[in-house]
Design a protein around this motif. Sequence first.
Motif, PDB file in Angstrom:
ATOM      1  N   PRO A  39       0.827  -1.217   0.000  1.00 32.25           N
ATOM      2  CA  PRO A  39       0.000   0.000   0.000  1.00 32.25           C
ATOM      3  C   PRO A  39       0.857   1.262   0.000  1.00 32.25           C
ATOM      4  O   PRO A  39       1.949   1.285   0.569  1.00 32.25           O
ATOM      5  N   THR A  64      -2.149   5.002   5.124  1.00 30.84           N
ATOM      6  CA  THR A  64      -1.874   4.412   3.816  1.00 30.84           C
ATOM      7  C   THR A  64      -3.158   4.363   3.001  1.00 30.84           C
ATOM      8  O   THR A  64      -4.262   4.494   3.526  1.00 30.84           O
ATOM      9  N   LYS A  65      -2.973   4.167   1.714  1.00 36.73           N
ATOM     10  CA  LYS A  65      -4.128   4.016   0.824  1.00 36.73           C
ATOM     11  C   LYS A  65      -4.753   2.650   1.051  1.00 36.73           C
ATOM     12  O   LYS A  65      -4.053   1.653   1.191  1.00 36.73           O
ATOM     13  N   ARG A  66      -6.056   2.634   1.089  1.00 36.81           N
ATOM     14  CA  ARG A  66      -6.771   1.376   1.312  1.00 36.81           C
ATOM     15  C   ARG A  66      -6.648   0.472   0.098  1.00 36.81           C
ATOM     16  O   ARG A  66      -6.797   0.910  -1.052  1.00 36.81           O
ATOM     17  N   CYS A  67      -6.343  -0.791   0.330  1.00 35.35           N
ATOM     18  CA  CYS A  67      -6.164  -1.755  -0.753  1.00 35.35           C
ATOM     19  C   CYS A  67      -7.514  -2.321  -1.197  1.00 35.35           C
ATOM     20  O   CYS A  67      -8.417  -2.530  -0.382  1.00 35.35           O
ATOM     21  N   TYR A  90      -1.804  -7.787  -2.502  1.00 37.06           N
ATOM     22  CA  TYR A  90      -0.999  -6.949  -1.615  1.00 37.06           C
ATOM     23  C   TYR A  90      -0.496  -7.752  -0.414  1.00 37.06           C
ATOM     24  O   TYR A  90      -1.151  -8.687   0.054  1.00 37.06           O
TER      25      TYR A  90
END
Length: 971
Positions: free
Chosen positions: A593, A674-677, A860
């Motif tokens: 991420p 963080t960016k959500r996966c 991820y």
Amino acid sequence: METHSENHRDRRLEALGDLRVLPDEILCAILERLTPRDAARIACVSSVMYILCNEEPLWMTLCLKGASGLLQYKGSWKKTALLHNENLPVEDTEFRQPHLYFDGFNSLYLYRRLYRCHTKLDTFGRDDGNVERVTDISLTDFYDKYDAKKPVMLTGLADTWPARHKWTTDQLLLNYGDVAFKISQKSSRKITMKFKDYVTYMKVQHDEDPLYIFDEKFGEVAPSLLKDYCVPHLFQEDFFDILDTDKRPSYRWLIIGPERSGASWHVDPALTSAWNTLLSGRKRWALYPPGKVPLGVTVHVNEEDGDVSVETPSSVQWWLDYYPLLADEDKPIECTQLPGETIYVPSGWWHCVLNLETTIAVTQNFVNSNNFEFVCLDMAPGYRHKGVCRVGLLALDEERYENIRENMSCNEENLCYSDLSRKEKRAKTHKDADDLYCENGVSRNYNLWKDGFSYDINFLSMFLDKDRDHYSSLWSSGNSIGQRELREWLSKLWIRKPKMRDLIWKGACIVINADKWLDCVSKICAVHNLRLPTDDERLPVGTGSNPVYLVGNSVVKIFVEGGLEASLYCLGTELEFYSLLHEANSSLKKHMPNVLASGIVYLEDGSYTNLNWDGKGIPDVIAKSNLIRKKCDVDSFSFGVWGKKQLEYRNAGMPVDGSVSLDGDTSIWPYMITKRCDGNMFAELRDRLSWEDTTNLASFLGEQLRHLHLLPHPTLNISSCSDIEHDISLPDDNSCAATVNRNSNAAVEWGIFSRTLTKKRNSVSSRLTKWGDPIPSKLIEKIDEYIPHDFAKLLNISKSFASAAFKTCSWIHTDIMDDNIYMEPSSVCSTSNGSSEDAALVDNGLLSDHDEVKSWRPSYILDFSDLSIGDPILDLIPPYLDVFRGDSNLLKRFLESYKLPFPSNIGNSESTDGGQKFSRLSYIAMCYCILHDDNVLGAIFSIWEELRSAESWEEVELKVWGELNNYKGFP
């Protein structure tokens, strides 16, 4: 006269010598610490020792202490112990030798025990019990009058069960004679008996506390028994049933026992409530309300992890020796349970059960809306509240006694006991002689016991330790579920029971400080222009060791585990790793991420303050905490991986009892956004994946770990290793220093790694003993002879570092588990039905938004906060045991994709002081498992249950890690 005196002389003087001053109870307790062989030898020393060492209760204790697996009673406990535990080739004729008899020896202790062993209980029932008996009660009336309030005996609930006529000794013997059921006894090992052997034992035994079938796995070993009964309508609400079967705590038991067997005084685990239905025989029950600890019972609460242990006499001893001492007004609530009756025991109630004849019953514990908060309270960190729940205000320090009574009489609702402390781990009871009387002739403790206290959740919550947090506190081994399972439980309840969120929120605030973390994450969101968490997002998600929140398309992780210093190193190392990852342009970054922001949030003067921090330099709030021992460049990662390695080294080998407190301020927390996966956690998809999907995942993990292990790591500045430099430079032939080439950075890296392992070795036995079952105690005793004393020799440091061919240490993730892997659909058949519950599950990563997905692909790898540097073999342990669940075919597929040789393939190609085993990759992996900070061995012996009877660590090693020995790598 002389003859008469000779015939009645006291044998103790000659037969015991200096030991004659010890009471018989102490002598018997000492003998119980011997092995069966030694007890048999001691019997030959003197006449009194012959008497003491031929007591059946002694041999029962010795047998059960050393027994494991399948047990068969041989007619006497001495014969059973010698044949089962010692494997002695003893002939029956040796047990037919007549017993010797001696005059001149009397023992009231032995006589009382003998009397208890042979007591008949035919007329021991009590028909005039004071537990209410109710028939045909509605669910509403049960909730209003009894649930979480008081016990009740219910009739008619089991009238239609097949078990009412099928669960008799004869019928069970006919249908399940060869089935092995678990035996409940005071033993750390799992003991089972075939039912036919148990029936034979019941008919001939004369034990004070007979063996008791108490099997929580009866539904697995005899599934048809589950068809013979159903959960009564009054008890069908159970919050634990939201967990998968393998993650929920034990909750149902088959109970079978002869006359005199039973359950001694206890409070049910986790303050759950219970129902118990009797199918055959009669049981006598005694119950006290919460906090009213029975006479003769002592409660210990460990001040570090809150573990509760109870010292109590056997059921029959309590009724024979203690019950008669009680005044009528101090006697417990009592009743005799008859076949077909169901007794309900509320949360927190003390109870003791005595079987008056052979009985067969089934029981279940449960969590419902009325006891949920108490269950959460019992799993909250700390110890004081656990003591108060069980022994009331007797758990508190005596010097606060009068003040407490005054406050209670004034205004109980406004009490605040947050500053009370208990000086002793032992919760005193009114049986303590020193506390029995005061000036007016009546014990203050007795009065406090008699008056009782309010078993109210708001009152009990006042005794929580506000300075202890769920994420950074020790977890009691006595808790009914693990920390990961607790977090998963709350998360699932939040999503799947939206109508009960007010209740769930209260419980979550008690057990994981959910209100504190919501305030913290709300501040972080406000600073970084993220929307505040919605109602669906108020609780942390996942099972990790730090609170993680899904807020829209972002993920906010607050670093808490291990205290402030450890948290700073976790975030600092992860930020340092991300920096190097992008510099190297590694393909691994496509499967990680994106980091959006990072910083530090802290509580000051009652409000939260936020600082942005990219891992470089030292923020002022951290500088004030004195965690930094040296000056750091503002452009360097002051909490990078090599500083983290020093912290690992300092903490290696620390006691597991929590005697070393966590460093740092408890009001400062690093965080990362963080960016959500996209996709779903593998943990939630596991059972839906095809074999092809799973093997593709194994290949994916092998490939990504190859990228990780090839990634350059920061250069070690040897002079900065203040904690380790001295150790690795000692001129000691038995230390790393004798084998390390100081001119080689690789040498020092491996030196640090091996010295850390060697320090961990010093406390390994105590740590494994603390963890206990299912790790076999006989293997724990053999640890010292199995693992090396010096890990520098295991890694062959002395010779290999002279060669430039030796591989350096690698980055290691250390935590690739089922909740740190995301997968996305690769082939979809249909879309979601659009239900609100499914949508909520999708939003929280708990369910796919596709009803039918043909296949899934890994996308991820998450959570790099546990990054370290060391032997890449360590990175095999989590995926093999947690993700692959010990499937060697998946491990083989992983290795085929990994393709790199392990350093030990090179370093131990030549023979070493350890012989052949040092050259086995399986041996190195097994050593890492034994020394692991997490209970990896518990996972191993849960996956391979047959290894619980293994005779050696080599047997375990080759079964678990044998596939590694076929791997050579493909450089």
